[in-house]
Write a protein that holds these residues in place. Structure first.
Motif, short mmCIF file in Angstrom:
data_model
loop_
_atom_site.label_atom_id
_atom_site.label_comp_id
_atom_site.label_asym_id
_atom_site.label_seq_id
_atom_site.Cartn_x
_atom_site.Cartn_y
_atom_site.Cartn_z
N GLY A 239 0.84 -1.21 0.00
CA GLY A 239 0.00 0.00 0.00
C GLY A 239 0.87 1.25 0.00
N ALA A 240 1.89 1.24 0.84
CA ALA A 240 2.80 2.39 0.92
C ALA A 240 3.52 2.59 -0.40
N SER A 241 3.92 1.50 -1.04
CA SER A 241 4.62 1.61 -2.32
C SER A 241 3.72 2.22 -3.38
N TRP A 242 2.48 1.75 -3.39
CA TRP A 242 1.53 2.28 -4.36
C TRP A 242 1.34 3.79 -4.13
N ALA A 243 1.09 4.17 -2.87
CA ALA A 243 0.81 5.57 -2.55
C ALA A 243 2.02 6.45 -2.87
N LEU B 59 6.67 10.39 -4.51
CA LEU B 59 7.69 10.40 -3.45
C LEU B 59 8.64 9.23 -3.67
N LEU B 60 9.53 9.38 -4.67
CA LEU B 60 10.34 8.24 -5.10
C LEU B 60 11.37 7.80 -4.05
N ASP B 61 11.82 8.74 -3.19
CA ASP B 61 12.75 8.35 -2.12
C ASP B 61 12.08 7.32 -1.21
N TRP B 62 10.83 7.63 -0.84
CA TRP B 62 10.09 6.73 0.04
C TRP B 62 9.65 5.48 -0.71
N TYR C 105 12.56 -1.57 -0.78
CA TYR C 105 13.64 -2.30 -0.10
C TYR C 105 13.05 -3.14 1.04
N ALA C 106 12.09 -2.56 1.75
CA ALA C 106 11.47 -3.28 2.87
C ALA C 106 10.72 -4.51 2.35
N ILE C 107 10.02 -4.36 1.23
CA ILE C 107 9.29 -5.50 0.66
C ILE C 107 10.28 -6.59 0.25
N LEU C 108 11.36 -6.18 -0.40
CA LEU C 108 12.35 -7.16 -0.85
C LEU C 108 12.95 -7.89 0.35
N THR C 109 13.16 -7.17 1.45
CA THR C 109 13.68 -7.80 2.66
C THR C 109 12.71 -8.88 3.17
N VAL C 110 11.43 -8.52 3.22
CA VAL C 110 10.42 -9.48 3.69
C VAL C 110 10.39 -10.71 2.77
N GLY D 84 14.88 10.65 -16.62
CA GLY D 84 16.25 10.25 -16.31
C GLY D 84 16.69 10.71 -14.93
N LEU D 85 15.75 11.22 -14.13
CA LEU D 85 16.11 11.75 -12.81
C LEU D 85 16.03 10.66 -11.74
N GLU D 86 14.86 10.01 -11.67
CA GLU D 86 14.65 8.98 -10.65
C GLU D 86 15.01 7.63 -11.24
N SER D 87 15.63 6.79 -10.40
CA SER D 87 15.99 5.48 -10.91
C SER D 87 16.24 4.52 -9.76
N GLY D 88 16.15 3.24 -10.07
CA GLY D 88 16.46 2.21 -9.10
C GLY D 88 17.97 2.11 -8.93
N PRO D 89 18.42 1.49 -7.82
CA PRO D 89 19.85 1.49 -7.50
C PRO D 89 20.72 0.67 -8.46
N LEU D 90 20.09 -0.21 -9.25
CA LEU D 90 20.89 -1.03 -10.17
C LEU D 90 20.73 -0.58 -11.62
#
Lengths: 160, 229
Positions: free
Chosen positions: B31-35, B41-44, B50-55, B131-137
């Motif tokens: 839900g938080a990811s969707w919102a 709010l790409l930082d969040w 990351y939290a989902i991937l950890t779970v 080209g501003l926001e992107s995933g870490p990989l």
């Protein structure tokens, strides 16, 4: 009519409807329009590549160098051409797949203003790169990306 | 009615704390990811991913070395078992006794985990149009590929929502039609079962869970840094 006959008839009707939908061909797109759409697609992609390479380096802790200076020049050179990339008739009405919104041609002054914003910001970026101002360059990149976004928000179809 | 319906039921522990915590974190985080994506709010959005991937990584670990009902070997069955279970549902009461995930639910777990893994992995490589926001990989691939993965990221979200709806429908079916209280069981970890039904369950040590969570967090932290060390 038996139930079986009705089901068969319904299934047949569905197949015909589907085939008709698939067979519907849109009018062929004018080659000149197609060329313009391809030119702008490639141009924007080149700018995306350039901005991404700058951002990748900066995010990894890198700083202004020859590669980044070249990338800045690529953005600047492409930005100057945007004015030629949206000839009349190359919008969604062309029938081709495009993310360019009809508003580009309906509000030409607003579009021109947003386009010139990028030209200005990209010009500043090149000046800072050529002057070797790494800190100023890193700041200015955000303004360039912001002007991309500023225009996309109004004039680019969001796919969702 | 089969024998187990007639037997007196006793509340027994089935779901351990890591399973329940992981389970309920997922709807909150998705839900938080969707919102955060909707609000830009790409930082969040990255943090939430990351939290989902950890779970999810912890859940995979727990699926191999966790408590009995958490293990894939306990609930992943072939088509014959799944079909025979599905057939048993046609009888209103008295289908085969299931302690943990049932044979159909087991595949639902795998499908949801796969969808979440696709969702988070494509996010790691995604690039926005500016080209501003992107995933870490994303620095490992081109702008074009990054855009493609961002599109898959959007499509797979819809697939995930489909699976979530299916999951909710199944829970509603068990709750309303079959009168099995799955939601309370996932909250307090206990199910009313025939005496000694859960006798053979082995619960893994909380320390093992702590170890798994620590490893998952370390991996995700390294990924969030772009695997650059």
């Amino acid at each position: 009519m038996s139930r079986r006959t009705i089901s068969l008839a319904l299934a047949g009707a569905c197949v015909i409807a589907l085939t008709a939908a698939c067979g519907q061909k849109s009018a062929p797109v004018d080659p000149a329009v197609k060329a313009a759409q391809k030119a702008r697609h490639d141009g924007f992609e080149a700018m995306g590549d350039a901005l991404k390479s700058i951002m990748d380096t900066l995010k990894a802790g890198g700083a202004l160098d020859a590669t980044l200076t070249q990338a800045a020049h690529d953005i600047d050179a492409n930005a100057a051409q945007i004015a030629d990339w949206f000839p009349a008739g190359s919008g969604p009405e062309s029938g081709a797949k495009t993310e360019a919104k009809a508003e580009i041609w309906q509000q030409p002054e607003v579009f021109a203003e947003k386009r010139e914003k990028l030209v200005t910001e990209a010009g500043k970026l090149v000046a800072l790169a050529d002057a070797g101002d790494a800190a100023g360059f890193a700041e200015q990149v955000k303004a360039v990306g912001g002007s991309c976004k500023g225009c996309h928000d109004s004039f680019r179809e969001k796919k969702d | 009615m089969s024998a187990h319906d007639a037997a007196p039921l006793a509340s027994q522990r089935v779901w351990d704390l890591p399973i329940r915590l992981g389970h309920w974190l997922l709807p909150v985080l998705v839900g938080a990811s969707w919102a955060t994506a909707e609000w830009g709010l790409l930082d969040w959005h990255r943090r939430s991913g990351y939290a989902i991937l950890t779970v999810v990584l912890f859940r995979l670990f727990w699926g191999f070395v966790g408590s009995t009902p958490a293990r894939f070997s306990d609930f992943v069955h072939g088509p014959a078992v799944v079909l025979s279970y599905a057939r048993s549902l046609r009888v209103r009461a008295g289908h085969a006794l299931v302690i943990g995930h049932n044979p159909m639910g087991g595949w639902s777990v795998l499908a949801l985990l796969t969808a979440l893994l696709v969702q988070t992995t494509t996010g790691l490589f995604s690039v926005d149009t500016d080209g501003l926001e992107s995933g870490p990989l994303s620095y490992l691939i081109s702008f074009r590929s990054g855009r493609l993965l961002a599109e898959i990221h959007e499509i797979s979200f819809n697939v995930l929502m489909g699976l979530v709806l299916l999951h909710l429908a199944a829970v509603a079916y068990y709750t309303l039609v079959r009168h099995e209280a799955l939601v309370p069981a996932m909250l307090n970890g206990r199910k009313p079962l025939p005496a000694d039904a859960a006798r053979d369950l082995r619960f893994a040590s909380p320390w093992r869970a702590v170890l798994g969570i620590a490893v998952a967090m370390l991996l995700v932290w390294l990924i969030s840094r772009g695997l650059r060390f």
